[in-house]
Design a protein around this motif. Structure first.
Motif, PDB file in Angstrom:
ATOM      1  N   GLY A 103     -15.751 -99.989  -3.180  1.00 37.65           N
ATOM      2  CA  GLY A 103     -16.037-100.994  -2.165  1.00 37.65           C
ATOM      3  C   GLY A 103     -15.981-100.463  -0.744  1.00 37.65           C
ATOM      4  O   GLY A 103     -15.471 -99.371  -0.467  1.00 37.65           O
TER       5      GLY A 103
ATOM      6  N   SER B  64     -12.686 -99.202   0.976  1.00 36.16           N
ATOM      7  CA  SER B  64     -11.867 -98.255   0.211  1.00 36.16           C
ATOM      8  C   SER B  64     -11.596 -97.006   1.050  1.00 36.16           C
ATOM      9  O   SER B  64     -12.447 -96.561   1.827  1.00 36.16           O
TER      10      SER B  64
ATOM     11  N   GLY C 119     -12.144-102.349  -6.104  1.00 41.17           N
ATOM     12  CA  GLY C 119     -12.751-103.582  -5.622  1.00 41.17           C
ATOM     13  C   GLY C 119     -11.794-104.473  -4.856  1.00 41.17           C
ATOM     14  O   GLY C 119     -10.628-104.138  -4.637  1.00 41.17           O
ATOM     15  N   ALA C 120     -12.303-105.627  -4.456  1.00 41.74           N
ATOM     16  CA  ALA C 120     -11.510-106.631  -3.740  1.00 41.74           C
ATOM     17  C   ALA C 120     -10.961-107.642  -4.728  1.00 41.74           C
ATOM     18  O   ALA C 120     -11.624-108.002  -5.710  1.00 41.74           O
TER      19      ALA C 120
ATOM     20  N   HIS D  43      -9.987-103.442  -0.017  1.00 41.27           N
ATOM     21  CA  HIS D  43     -10.153-102.532  -1.145  1.00 41.27           C
ATOM     22  C   HIS D  43      -9.018-101.513  -1.164  1.00 41.27           C
ATOM     23  O   HIS D  43      -8.304-101.335  -0.185  1.00 41.27           O
TER      24      HIS D  43
ATOM     25  N   LEU E  99      -7.686-103.385  -7.688  1.00 39.09           N
ATOM     26  CA  LEU E  99      -8.222-104.450  -6.842  1.00 39.09           C
ATOM     27  C   LEU E  99      -7.276-104.805  -5.712  1.00 39.09           C
ATOM     28  O   LEU E  99      -6.065-104.851  -5.881  1.00 39.09           O
TER      29      LEU E  99
END
Length: 240
Positions: free
Chosen positions: A144, A147, A162-163, A180, A196
């Protein structure tokens, strides 16, 4: 991208048949930037990008060396550069990331989406990735926009950085804020693991496969999936 690949890996890439390296990159980049509305100082952006090519090249060679270091199946550098999808991905990402840093909209995302379509690896151009970065196999990796990845990091197929959730403003629009993961130096993440949220994975940590991780991890840790529990529900050939 053909010229950039040739500049970085001249021994393993076919020389483009049009123009010369700097002239072609400058002309094409100028043309593509000018298509985007409200872009000023195109000449300055192009000049700064051209000045960045030696550093982009250096970083890509560290990525290629990381692949060789992490995969005993590799027989030569030619095999890495020509065959491994991570080289295509990082060639596009590192080019796109520099353009993103220079304030160019849209085009960086176009470059990373071209690599995404070709390899199945999705890296947002805004992500920050250190040197000696490697992805083995690659398909299904997602990194993401916010990150942050340190040096000597290794990811396997299916990894998601990811979020976990989003915040929204008064108009109901998602807020672009850090969401992220941060992976410190010397982290390895095995296949099909999802990390996440704005969590920090400490240096020299190994995260096993099929892990769902939403909390910080201390340095020098091992994070593994829980053991499988096997129970026999049926006997004598009984069905459900």
């Amino acid at each position: 991208m053909d010229w950039i690949r040739f500049i970085v890996f001249p021994e393993y890439a076919e020389k483009p048949t049009f123009g010369s390296a700097q002239e072609s990159i400058a002309d094409i980049l100028t043309e593509q930037i000018q298509v985007i509305p409200d872009i000023k100082d195109t000449k300055e952006i192009v000049e700064k990008f051209l000045e960045s090519l030696p550093e982009i090249s250096r970083l890509l060679w560290t990525d290629a060396k990381a692949v060789m270091h992490n995969d005993p199946a590799v027989k030569s550098m030619a095999e890495v550069v020509i065959c491994y999808p991570v080289i295509t991905v990082m060639l596009h990402y590192r080019t796109a990331h520099r353009l993103y840093q220079l304030g160019v909209p849209v085009l960086p995302r176009v470059l990373t989406e071209l690599a995404h379509s070709a390899t199945g690896v999705d890296i947002h151009p805004a992500a920050q990735i250190g040197e000696y970065f490697a992805i083995d196999h690659g398909t299904g990796v997602v990194i993401g926009a916010t990150s942050i990845i340190g040096n000597n990091v290794m990811l396997y197929q299916g990894v998601t950085l990811g979020a976990k959730n989003f915040s929204y403003d008064a108009e109901g629009q998602p807020i672009d804020q850090p969401r992220h993961p941060i992976l410190e130096d010397n982290v390895t993440v095995y296949s099909n693991t999802s990390i996440l949220g704005r969590v920090r994975i400490g240096h020299d940590t190994i995260v096993g496969g099929n892990v769902w991780l939403t909390h910080d991890v201390a340095p020098n840790s091992r994070v593994l999936q829980g053991r499988t529990i096997e129970e026999r529900f049926f006997t004598g050939g009984e069905g459900i």
